[in-house]
Design a protein around this motif. Structure first.
Motif, PDB file in Angstrom:
ATOM      1  N   UNK A   1       0.877  -1.183   0.000  1.00 55.50           N
ATOM      2  CA  UNK A   1       0.000   0.000   0.000  1.00 55.50           C
ATOM      3  C   UNK A   1       0.905   1.222   0.000  1.00 55.50           C
ATOM      4  N   UNK A   2       0.906   1.914  -1.128  1.00 51.86           N
ATOM      5  CA  UNK A   2       1.832   3.019  -1.333  1.00 51.86           C
ATOM      6  C   UNK A   2       1.334   4.292  -0.659  1.00 51.86           C
ATOM      7  N   UNK A   3       0.023   4.434  -0.593  1.00 51.56           N
ATOM      8  CA  UNK A   3      -0.559   5.599   0.053  1.00 51.56           C
ATOM      9  C   UNK A   3      -1.982   5.820  -0.423  1.00 51.56           C
ATOM     10  N   UNK A   4      -2.911   6.045   0.522  1.00 54.87           N
ATOM     11  CA  UNK A   4      -4.302   6.268   0.129  1.00 54.87           C
ATOM     12  C   UNK A   4      -4.862   5.084  -0.620  1.00 54.87           C
ATOM     13  N   UNK A   5      -5.331   5.325  -1.860  1.00 55.11           N
ATOM     14  CA  UNK A   5      -5.880   4.249  -2.692  1.00 55.11           C
ATOM     15  C   UNK A   5      -4.897   3.786  -3.750  1.00 55.11           C
ATOM     16  N   UNK A   6      -3.606   4.069  -3.537  1.00 54.36           N
ATOM     17  CA  UNK A   6      -2.575   3.714  -4.511  1.00 54.36           C
ATOM     18  C   UNK A   6      -1.702   2.580  -3.974  1.00 54.36           C
ATOM     19  N   UNK A   7      -1.386   1.627  -4.863  1.00 58.18           N
ATOM     20  CA  UNK A   7      -0.639   0.431  -4.473  1.00 58.18           C
ATOM     21  C   UNK A   7       0.492   0.171  -5.462  1.00 58.18           C
ATOM     22  N   UNK A   8       1.515  -0.532  -4.991  1.00 58.86           N
ATOM     23  CA  UNK A   8       2.589  -1.021  -5.857  1.00 58.86           C
ATOM     24  C   UNK A   8       2.594  -2.545  -5.798  1.00 58.86           C
ATOM     25  N   UNK A   9       2.696  -3.174  -6.956  1.00 56.88           N
ATOM     26  CA  UNK A   9       2.853  -4.627  -7.054  1.00 56.88           C
ATOM     27  C   UNK A   9       4.223  -4.886  -7.666  1.00 56.88           C
ATOM     28  N   UNK A  10       5.106  -5.457  -6.880  1.00 56.01           N
ATOM     29  CA  UNK A  10       6.467  -5.750  -7.341  1.00 56.01           C
ATOM     30  C   UNK A  10       6.555  -7.230  -7.677  1.00 56.01           C
ATOM     31  N   UNK A  11       6.921  -7.536  -8.923  1.00 54.11           N
ATOM     32  CA  UNK A  11       6.923  -8.920  -9.399  1.00 54.11           C
ATOM     33  C   UNK A  11       8.301  -9.279  -9.938  1.00 54.11           C
ATOM     34  N   UNK A  12       9.154  -9.876  -9.123  1.00 56.05           N
ATOM     35  CA  UNK A  12      10.509 -10.213  -9.559  1.00 56.05           C
ATOM     36  C   UNK A  12      10.533 -11.433 -10.492  1.00 56.05           C
ATOM     37  N   UNK A  13      11.467 -11.391 -11.438  1.00 65.87           N
ATOM     38  CA  UNK A  13      11.699 -12.554 -12.289  1.00 65.87           C
ATOM     39  C   UNK A  13      10.766 -12.716 -13.463  1.00 65.87           C
ATOM     40  N   UNK A  14       9.877 -11.761 -13.729  1.00 65.31           N
ATOM     41  CA  UNK A  14       8.980 -11.895 -14.876  1.00 65.31           C
ATOM     42  C   UNK A  14       9.060 -10.639 -15.752  1.00 65.31           C
ATOM     43  N   UNK A  15       8.865 -10.839 -17.067  1.00 64.90           N
ATOM     44  CA  UNK A  15       8.950  -9.714 -17.992  1.00 64.90           C
ATOM     45  C   UNK A  15       7.600  -9.014 -18.107  1.00 64.90           C
TER      46      UNK A  15
END
Length: 343
Positions: free
Chosen positions: A257-271
């Motif tokens: 949860x990056x802040x408020x209604x904003x999110x980050x999805x970090x996906x290692x190893x995939x293009x």
């Protein structure tokens, strides 16, 4: 073994009361067999009391433990006065001086009062031992033949209780430590990771992988949801979205949860292509998701900006690129995934 340890921690009151009952029942049988009727009667009364305490025991309540604590003090003093000689009953109140602070969670004043009672009981028994005072000699029992066994038994019970309570204390410390670490690294509302954890994790991840994809996710029209249905409903929508993230991502992925209604999805190893396919599937789940709030059904959508890179040291640059893609998507229809801004 794990389930046993969990039971010993979660059912500490019941375990303590059952242990006390067991000690009194075995002592009752021992004293009855070796013709010490008043000691047997004392243990019979205590056994009955523990049966009642177990029947009336309520989860999370310290009342019965405190009653048991008082019983242990009076029982120890009574038994010492019903014997000719020293039989180690002093170990019980002495042990409870240390035990009481870790076995009950009542107020400090009450715990201090109980501890004072245990100290008084200890000194009373000590006084009986050094003076040889026997209040009613006609009913006191001379069990000198079994003195070593009785002393050892009382010592073992006390030490075992103290070891168990020490185990409870360590388990509680570990639980508090785990809870603290969880609160430090997680968002309290959604249960997702927070920014602090993300920056810590990225330093570790970039040592073991190069290729990664990163998505910025933003709920569409979230302010309108809050204004129309209220902030509590908005919180439920954020929780529902977070659950979709958890269901849709792989175990190595990180949802933040990056802040408020904003999110980050970090996906290692995939293009980028693989990440886009995974996010499309996730976006379909979001589109059909319904949040029940009071008598209303709320639906919502999200916009996603996606970027990929083969150099994890450039993650800040990738975050910025994904954010720009998200911004473009928010201003051009929403409810979509943007991987590149058209020129």
């Amino acid at each position: 073994m794990g389930k046993l340890l969990e039971f010993l921690v979660n059912k500490k009151n019941k375990v303590f009361l059952v242990t006390c009952l067991y000690v009194h029942v075995t002592s009752l049988l021992f004293y009855a067999y070796y013709d010490a009727p008043y000691l047997a009667i004392t243990n019979a009364i205590s056994s009955l009391m523990y049966v009642i305490l177990l029947i009336t025991d309520k989860a999370g309540s310290d009342r019965n433990i405190m009653i048991a604590f008082i019983e242990i003090i009076f029982f120890s003093v009574t038994c010492e006065m019903l014997t000719v000689g020293t039989y180690g009953f002093i170990f019980y109140p002495l042990g409870m001086v240390a035990v009481i602070f870790h076995l009950v969670s009542t107020t400090k004043a009450k715990r201090a009062l109980l501890q004072l009672l245990a100290i008084i009981g200890t000194f009373v028994i000590y006084g009986v031992n050094i003076t040889g005072f026997i209040p009613i000699k006609s009913i006191a029992n001379d069990l000198s033949e079994f003195q070593a066994f009785i002393v050892a038994s009382n010592l073992v019970v006390t030490v075992s209780t103290m070891v168990y309570v020490s185990f409870l204390y360590m388990a509680e410390q570990e639980k508090n430590k785990a809870l603290l670490e969880y609160n430090i690294n997680h968002d309290q509302l959604t249960g997702l990771y927070n920014r602090r954890f993300f920056y810590t994790a990225i330093e570790t991840i970039r040592k073991s992988t190069r290729l990664f994809s990163l998505a910025m996710v933003d709920l569409d029209n979230f302010k309108r949801i809050n204004d129309t249905y209220g902030h509590e409903c908005g919180d439920e929508v954020l929780k529902a979205l977070s659950e979709i993230f958890t269901e849709s991502l792989d175990e190595n992925d990180i949802a933040v949860r990056w802040g408020g209604e904003e999110f980050i999805l970090f996906m290692p190893g995939i293009d980028e292509k693989e990440a886009e396919g995974r996010l499309e599937h996730m976006l379909e789940k979001i589109r059909v998701c319904e949040v029940k709030f009071e008598d209303k059904t709320v639906t919502f959508t999200a916009t996603i900006g996606l970027a990929s890179c083969d150099d994890p040291h450039k993650y800040e640059q990738v975050i910025n690129e994904a954010d720009q893609n998200l911004y473009y998507g928010k201003n051009n229809g929403k409810n979509r995934i943007v991987t590149h801004i058209p020129k």
